[in-house]
Design a protein around this motif. Structure first.
Motif, PDB file in Angstrom:
ATOM      1  N   LEU A 100       7.148  -0.478  -9.118  1.00 60.32           N
ATOM      2  CA  LEU A 100       6.650   0.416 -10.160  1.00 60.32           C
ATOM      3  C   LEU A 100       6.078   1.719  -9.616  1.00 60.32           C
ATOM      4  CD1 LEU A 100       4.947  -2.273 -12.436  1.00 60.32           C
ATOM      5  CD2 LEU A 100       7.242  -1.294 -12.649  1.00 60.32           C
ATOM      6  N   TRP A 101       5.600   1.701  -8.358  1.00 51.60           N
ATOM      7  CA  TRP A 101       4.929   2.883  -7.816  1.00 51.60           C
ATOM      8  C   TRP A 101       5.577   3.439  -6.561  1.00 51.60           C
ATOM      9  CZ3 TRP A 101      -0.838   0.818  -7.772  1.00 51.60           C
ATOM     10  CH2 TRP A 101      -1.339   0.805  -9.092  1.00 51.60           C
ATOM     11  N   SER A 102       6.526   2.760  -6.001  1.00 55.30           N
ATOM     12  CA  SER A 102       7.106   3.153  -4.707  1.00 55.30           C
ATOM     13  C   SER A 102       6.045   3.301  -3.627  1.00 55.30           C
ATOM     14  CB  SER A 102       7.881   4.481  -4.807  1.00 55.30           C
ATOM     15  OG  SER A 102       8.875   4.411  -5.776  1.00 55.30           O
ATOM     16  N   THR A 103       5.045   2.458  -3.657  1.00 53.71           N
ATOM     17  CA  THR A 103       4.019   2.526  -2.622  1.00 53.71           C
ATOM     18  C   THR A 103       3.326   1.175  -2.476  1.00 53.71           C
ATOM     19  OG1 THR A 103       2.133   3.787  -1.782  1.00 53.71           O
ATOM     20  CG2 THR A 103       2.129   3.281  -4.132  1.00 53.71           C
ATOM     21  N   MET A 104       2.335   1.109  -1.564  1.00 54.01           N
ATOM     22  CA  MET A 104       1.619  -0.145  -1.321  1.00 54.01           C
ATOM     23  C   MET A 104       0.706  -0.492  -2.499  1.00 54.01           C
ATOM     24  SD  MET A 104      -1.089   1.366   1.468  1.00 54.01           S
ATOM     25  CE  MET A 104      -2.406   0.175   1.315  1.00 54.01           C
ATOM     26  N   PRO A 105       0.268  -1.752  -2.584  1.00 55.58           N
ATOM     27  CA  PRO A 105      -0.655  -2.131  -3.650  1.00 55.58           C
ATOM     28  C   PRO A 105      -1.969  -1.363  -3.526  1.00 55.58           C
ATOM     29  CG  PRO A 105       0.269  -4.086  -2.597  1.00 55.58           C
ATOM     30  CD  PRO A 105       0.665  -2.916  -1.752  1.00 55.58           C
TER      31      PRO A 105
ATOM     32  N   THR B  78       3.310   5.509   1.012  1.00 55.01           N
ATOM     33  CA  THR B  78       2.495   4.470   1.633  1.00 55.01           C
ATOM     34  C   THR B  78       1.497   5.067   2.625  1.00 55.01           C
ATOM     35  OG1 THR B  78       4.324   2.917   1.381  1.00 55.01           O
ATOM     36  CG2 THR B  78       2.575   2.280   2.886  1.00 55.01           C
ATOM     37  N   VAL B  79       1.951   5.983   3.478  1.00 53.06           N
ATOM     38  CA  VAL B  79       0.983   6.554   4.425  1.00 53.06           C
ATOM     39  C   VAL B  79      -0.052   7.413   3.687  1.00 53.06           C
ATOM     40  CG1 VAL B  79       2.502   6.435   6.425  1.00 53.06           C
ATOM     41  CG2 VAL B  79       2.438   8.550   5.073  1.00 53.06           C
TER      42      VAL B  79
ATOM     43  N   ALA C 216      -2.025  -2.153   5.880  1.00 52.96           N
ATOM     44  CA  ALA C 216      -0.718  -1.677   6.336  1.00 52.96           C
ATOM     45  C   ALA C 216       0.340  -2.773   6.229  1.00 52.96           C
ATOM     46  CB  ALA C 216      -0.804  -1.178   7.772  1.00 52.96           C
ATOM     47  N   TYR C 217      -0.055  -4.009   6.554  1.00 51.25           N
ATOM     48  CA  TYR C 217       0.898  -5.118   6.471  1.00 51.25           C
ATOM     49  C   TYR C 217       0.959  -5.682   5.046  1.00 51.25           C
ATOM     50  CZ  TYR C 217       0.806  -5.306  11.634  1.00 51.25           C
ATOM     51  OH  TYR C 217       0.902  -5.013  12.968  1.00 51.25           O
TER      52      TYR C 217
END
Lengths: 683, 442
Positions: free
Chosen positions: A357-362, A164-165, A283-284
């Motif tokens: 599906l991605w283990s991260t943010m959209p 995410t970061v 971020a949110y």
């Protein structure tokens, strides 16, 4: 369309600008979103009612225990599973219907062992279908009535934080590598209840925010993007809640150009405002409200009033965002059932998809369709899912889902005596892991049938692993696809990774391998050994072959029931040694790879095992789906999820279990779509 | 998977940033006034997994020990400071109605005395651990109420002991029955938590500025958390409360003054990562642990040499098989020898810790005199998974507790929690009972 920019906040006398004209995005509700494919989408014909699962049962008459269940229990079960010292510690004698309904988990298990042929045991007759069908209906109704546990609040785990970061800031730092290890439950490290928070976490989140933002400030490219974000970083305009009163008062006041400094300053603040809004939105993972912006801007105000530049305050606000629960947790506050939803549920669905599906943010596109409220259209949703599966980011599914489902992460902890296994070193260890990840990722990204995971006669090897397998012609450390046609290998079951983690340190373990298949392929895990059973290895007397040693398990009745299933299955993989190499002989002589399936069918070697498993494809797919659902929901499954699970498998079967059809059916199922538990009211 | 970044101590010594303690002293003194009435007492638990070879662990006779058993020889310099305690038991770790899973239960009960709920899923439940009870009583006197260290992190794969959640097997310390205190295994991260990122003047000034900034950020976040809490379901509120409590504690840590005891002039190196060599790894952590005691950054600590059931291989002592595999020795001579070497290696780390503590003067005494070190395992014999008559050893505390230099034999079945209760009293957190305790020991 005009946008009103509120920026002055607590800075006395500072103006508020009205910017006319261009909206960053335009939305047109009337327009039907484009569907990417010209061909009809088979998943569009999904029977959504079927997917929503148990609800359809809820309307049925919950049935009658006396008529639907009791006859079968009396004829086939209670002889062993009676009241006094029942076998396997499972008693199926109940005082009345209420008592029976109180244990839905027992019924789920009962149905599972009957359907998989484990029960009644081979020497006893099988219940006829005319008894089974009403029994199934009754169990399903009981289970559905038990309810589920919704979507509990889940914090980002280490992998998700790092990803995410990376996407949020464009950083290459991986701060979460230093975080305390995440605990796991049900085999996965993304379970909401198990991901706890301690003071150590807060400290480490603070210091991670420090290093991320301070690092960003030293990198002109990255800082420019954050402090003057490009258009695509803005989440399109949606409801942001009521603007705070203070700002309301100055809203619409035209900039009275008093002096050049004030104007420049106002511009700077404005820039900070939009930079912060873009950052916090992403971020949110939903639009930040005016109220929240108002509070965040206080960091900028304070910086200015203590004589620091705007960017100092901005950096501080960024850090605060990174420590905020809205960032660290997958907060779900959307409530569409209210007369007027807050519009967040689309963003929350987008985040469910991306973290699954991605283990991260959209990404930008997912944010855009969420903001345009297009995810409610099945065609758009399906197209997004397919896009995401094809995308390279679905690598995360191979690493984080398959790596844990198949237990191959345990490779890192495998030890082998170099004297006995000179071939086993870190190169081979990492090649084993990569083979399985590449293989899984291939099935996902090229949308093969999920059955290929079990049966595909191809794999991915580099030179090191090819040699281990006796495959010629592969050179170098790069992985390439090779055909396995005509060899004993095919599918996951013969991957060295799995064969290695299911072997002992010095020899193979039919028990572990059999258990692995029951757990991860057939979805019928054996019961824990009953209390009082000594699970420690029996003392080996004299020289015994592997088979003789494992036959010891069957010398005691309380062990035999489960070990007959585990060991007999595991023998079938005896042609593969402790590090997954092919062998015809082991330390005892010629290998005997004759195994027996739980339903009593005898097979010889991995090839016949696969052929047998392929006869009941739904068993494997159901097991895979079950694991996938736990991973997607971040919680253990409850009996109430069983109906949805069945429906997903049935729907995917219509398309020969193409991976996308499985994922689409899962994402459209009730457990995936349902909301977090209801509001607590006023505590 | 954890990255192992560095290998050789010498390289590390060359590269590492170092902090001279006189500086630390002044830094942590800040506005605090030195000279507390009585020097602080400290408590540390060292956990060794998979039991011990008991015939080489237990002293032959009770009473004063004129010589130490084979496994404890490395502790000879402190023989008169030791109390080897036999007979202590962890009955909540026995199978009962829960079946197999002794490794998970051994670790989960060692400091809690509470039978953990058998679950591999979400609803983990153990008990509050003894170190956290102590930290709740005396932790407010130091920057960190407690410190959790270890040489082995979480499991890479999420499958643990026979249907028990991995949380039981990777955490020794529990803040609440549901919330473990995760341990830190990376010496560099421990260093940064204790001392910040470096030692130059600019960094020091930045550190105090950062504290101020962190407080403003935490204020903001706490408000946001309270706001959103109202909008969540009950189950989620519990989760968020965990977060809020942790926030408050960190806020308090930042605000807390630092009374610092006198420290020597030795240097602490800033480590660069997790050494792959076990000995080196353990020693770097022990060095940091000792400085944390010395500078009075914390008074309560837990230190996990290995998770119970650990199958780590110790090539440092020529054992390439896993520890757990080896512990099921079936009395094979070769396996017994390997297990003996692993046992010795673990005791050697205890010796290193004692040596460090004894080398530091605190007024008339040494740091070791002000410290109670408990070393032990929640399993007696790794081949049998039993929880009676555990290998337990106490060091330090000077003459403040009886039995110095003796082998103290209690009736088998005496709860280990009785010892915990005594130590709580000693540290200044007297409790009527703890876990399955029946009274104080010693």
């Amino acid at each position: 369309m005009k946008r009103i920019l509120v920026s002055s906040l607590s800075l006395a006398g500072v103006v508020c600008l009205v910017v006319a004209g261009k909206a960053l995005y335009s939305r047109d509700h009337g327009q039907t979103p484009a569907v990417e494919a010209a061909l009809p989408d088979p998943d569009l014909s999904l029977d959504v009612n079927g997917i929503t699962g148990p609800e359809s049962h809820k309307t049925h008459n919950p049935g009658n225990f006396q008529q639907q269940a009791l006859p079968l229990l009396e004829h086939h079960c209670v002889r062993c599973h009676g009241r006094a010292s029942p076998k396997g510690n499972v008693s199926l004698v109940f005082a009345d219907e209420t008592a029976a309904k109180a244990v839905p988990a027992v019924w789920t298990m009962v149905l599972q062992v009957i359907d998989s042929g484990q029960m009644p045991p081979p020497e006893r007759p099988r219940p006829p279908e005319f008894e089974l069908q009403p029994f199934r209906d009754w169990v399903r109704a009981v289970v559905a009535a038990a309810g589920s546990t919704g979507r509990p609040l889940r914090r980002l785990n280490r992998a998700e934080y790092n990803n995410t970061v990376h996407d949020l800031l464009g950083t290459t730092l991986r701060p979460a590598d230093d975080f305390p290890a995440d605990d796991s439950g049900e085999g996965f490290d993304n379970l909401a209840q198990v991901l706890s928070i301690s003071p150590t976490h807060i400290e480490i989140y603070l210091s991670a925010a420090d290093s991320l933002i301070e690092n960003a400030r030293t990198q002109p490219e990255m800082w420019r993007r954050l402090s003057t974000p490009p258009v695509q970083d803005f989440i399109p305009f949606v409801l942001r809640g009521a603007p705070p009163e203070k700002a309301e008062a100055v809203k619409g006041v035209q900039a009275g150009p008093q002096d050049a400094d004030a104007v420049a300053r106002a511009k700077e603040i404005d820039r900070a405002y939009y930079a912060l809004q873009a950052f916090a939105d992403r971020a949110y993972r939903r639009p930040i409200t005016h109220q929240e912006m108002y509070r965040l801007m206080s960091f900028v105000d304070q910086a200015l009033s203590s004589g620091e530049v705007v960017d100092v305050g901005l950096a501080r606000a960024f850090k605060a965002v990174l420590v905020c629960p809205h960032f660290l947790f997958r907060m779900e506050l959307g409530r569409p059932e209210k007369a007027k939803g807050n519009g967040w549920e689309d963003f929350e669905l987008a985040a469910r998809l991306s973290y699954f599906l991605w283990s991260t943010m959209p990404d930008e596109e997912l944010f855009r369709v969420a903001a345009n409220r297009e995810l409610a259209h099945p065609a758009v949703l399906n197209a997004q899912i397919r896009r995401m599966l094809k995308d390279s980011r679905s690598h995360a599914l191979a690493v984080n889902f398959a790596g844990q489902w198949l237990q191959i992460r345990a490779l890192a902890e495998v030890t082998r005596d170099p004297a006995l296994f000179p071939e086993f070193n870190d190169d081979l260890r990492s090649a084993m892991l990569q083979e399985t990840e590449e293989f899984f990722e291939h099935v996902v990204r090229t949308d093969q049938s999920a059955l290929d995971l079990l049966l595909g006669d191809f794999t991915f090897v580099n030179e090191k692993l090819a040699r281990h397998y006796g495959i010629t012609g592969v050179v170098g450390s790069e992985f390439c696809r090779v055909s396995l046609a005509g060899t004993a290998r095919a599918g996951l079951l013969t991957h060295a990774s799995i064969l290695t983690v299911t072997a002992g340190a010095t020899r193979t373990s039919p028990t572990k391998r059999g258990r692995w298949i029951l757990d991860n392929v057939l979805g019928t895990p054996p019961m824990s050994p009953p209390p009082g059973v000594d699970t420690l290895a029996k003392k080996v007397e004299g020289k015994m072959t592997t088979r003789q040693r494992f036959e010891l398990h069957r010398s005691r009745a309380d062990c035999a029931a489960c070990h007959a299933r585990m060991d007999a299955l595991g023998y079938g993989l005896e042609e593969f040694g402790s590090t997954g190499g092919w062998r015809q002989r082991d330390e005892d002589g010629l290998v005997d790879a004759t195994g027996v399936l739980p339903d009593g069918v005898t097979f010889h070697g991995a090839k016949e095992l696969r052929a047998e498993l392929a006869k009941h494809p739904a068993e494997f797919v159901r097991c895979l789906t079950q694991k996938l659902l736990i991973y997607a929901l971040g919680r253990p499954l409850t009996p109430a999820d069983q109906g949805a699970l069945d429906a997903i498998v049935q729907l995917a079967a219509r398309q020969n279990y193409r991976f996308s059809s499985l994922v689409i059916a899962l994402i459209r199922s009730r457990p995936f779509r349902e909301l977090s538990p209801p509001l607590a009211g006023n505590p | 998977m954890t990255k192992h970044n560095c290998s050789r101590r010498s390289a590390l010594r060359g590269i590492g940033v170092s902090i001279a303690l006189p500086f630390l002293e002044s830094w942590f003194l800040r506005k605090a006034v030195a000279s507390p009435a009585e020097p602080a007492r400290r408590l540390i638990y060292l956990y060794a997994p998979n039991g011990k070879l008991m015939k080489d662990w237990s002293p032959a006779a009770r009473g004063p020990m004129s010589e130490l058993p084979p496994l404890l020889r490395a502790l000879e310099p402190w023989r008169k400071e030791l109390r080897v305690i036999s007979g202590l038991s962890l009955r909540p770790a026995t199978p009962g109605n829960d079946g197999p899973g002794d490794h998970a239960r051994a670790m989960a009960t060692f400091l809690t005395g509470v039978r953990p709920r058998k679950t591999s899923g979400a609803d983990v439940q153990a008990g509050v651990s003894i170190d956290q009870v102590a930290a709740a009583a005396v932790g407010n006197k130091t920057r960190l109420p407690s410190l959790e260290l270890g040489c082995e992190g979480g499991k890479s794969a999420g499958i643990c002991d026979n249907g028990y959640s991995c949380a039981y097997q990777t955490n020794l310390s529990w803040r609440s029955p549901q919330a473990p205190m995760p341990k830190e295994i990376n010496p560099r991260v421990v260093f940064e938590r204790l001392f910040g990122s470096g030692n130059d003047a600019a960094t020091r000034e930045a550190a105090s500025k950062r504290d101020i900034e962190h407080r403003s950020i935490l204020d903001f976040v706490a408000q946001d958390t309270r706001d959103v809490r109202k909008r969540l379901g009950r189950q989620d509120q519990v989760k968020l409360d965990e977060y809020l409590t942790s926030l408050r504690e960190v806020e308090a840590r930042i605000q807390r003054a630092q009374p610092v005891a006198a420290v020597g002039d030795q240097k602490v190196q800033k480590p660069i990562g997790i050494p792959s060599d076990f000995r080196e790894h353990a020693r770097q952590l022990i060095d940091l642990q000792v400085v944390a005691f010395q500078a009075d950054l914390t008074r309560i600590s837990t230190f996990v040499l290995g998770n119970d059931g650990s199958n780590r291989s110790y090539r440092e002592v020529g054992v390439s098989e896993g520890h757990h595999d080896t512990s099921h020795h079936g009395n094979e001579a070769a396996k017994l020898e390997k297990l003996r070497r692993i046992n010795l290696l673990h005791v050697e780390q205890l010796a290193y810790l004692l040596g460090k503590l004894a080398s530091i003067r605190e007024g008339e005494q040494t740091l070791l005199d002000r410290c109670l070190v408990v070393y032990g395992s929640g399993i007696r014999d790794g081949d049998r998974h039993d929880h009676d008559d555990l290998p337990i050893l106490l060091a330090g505390a000077g003459s403040a507790l009886p039995g110095r230099g003796e082998h103290l034999a209690y009736p088998v079945g005496t709860p280990l929690c009785n010892l915990h209760l005594t130590l709580l009293d000693w540290i200044g957190a007297r409790n009527p009972r703890f876990g399955d305790s029946t009274g104080q020991l010693l």
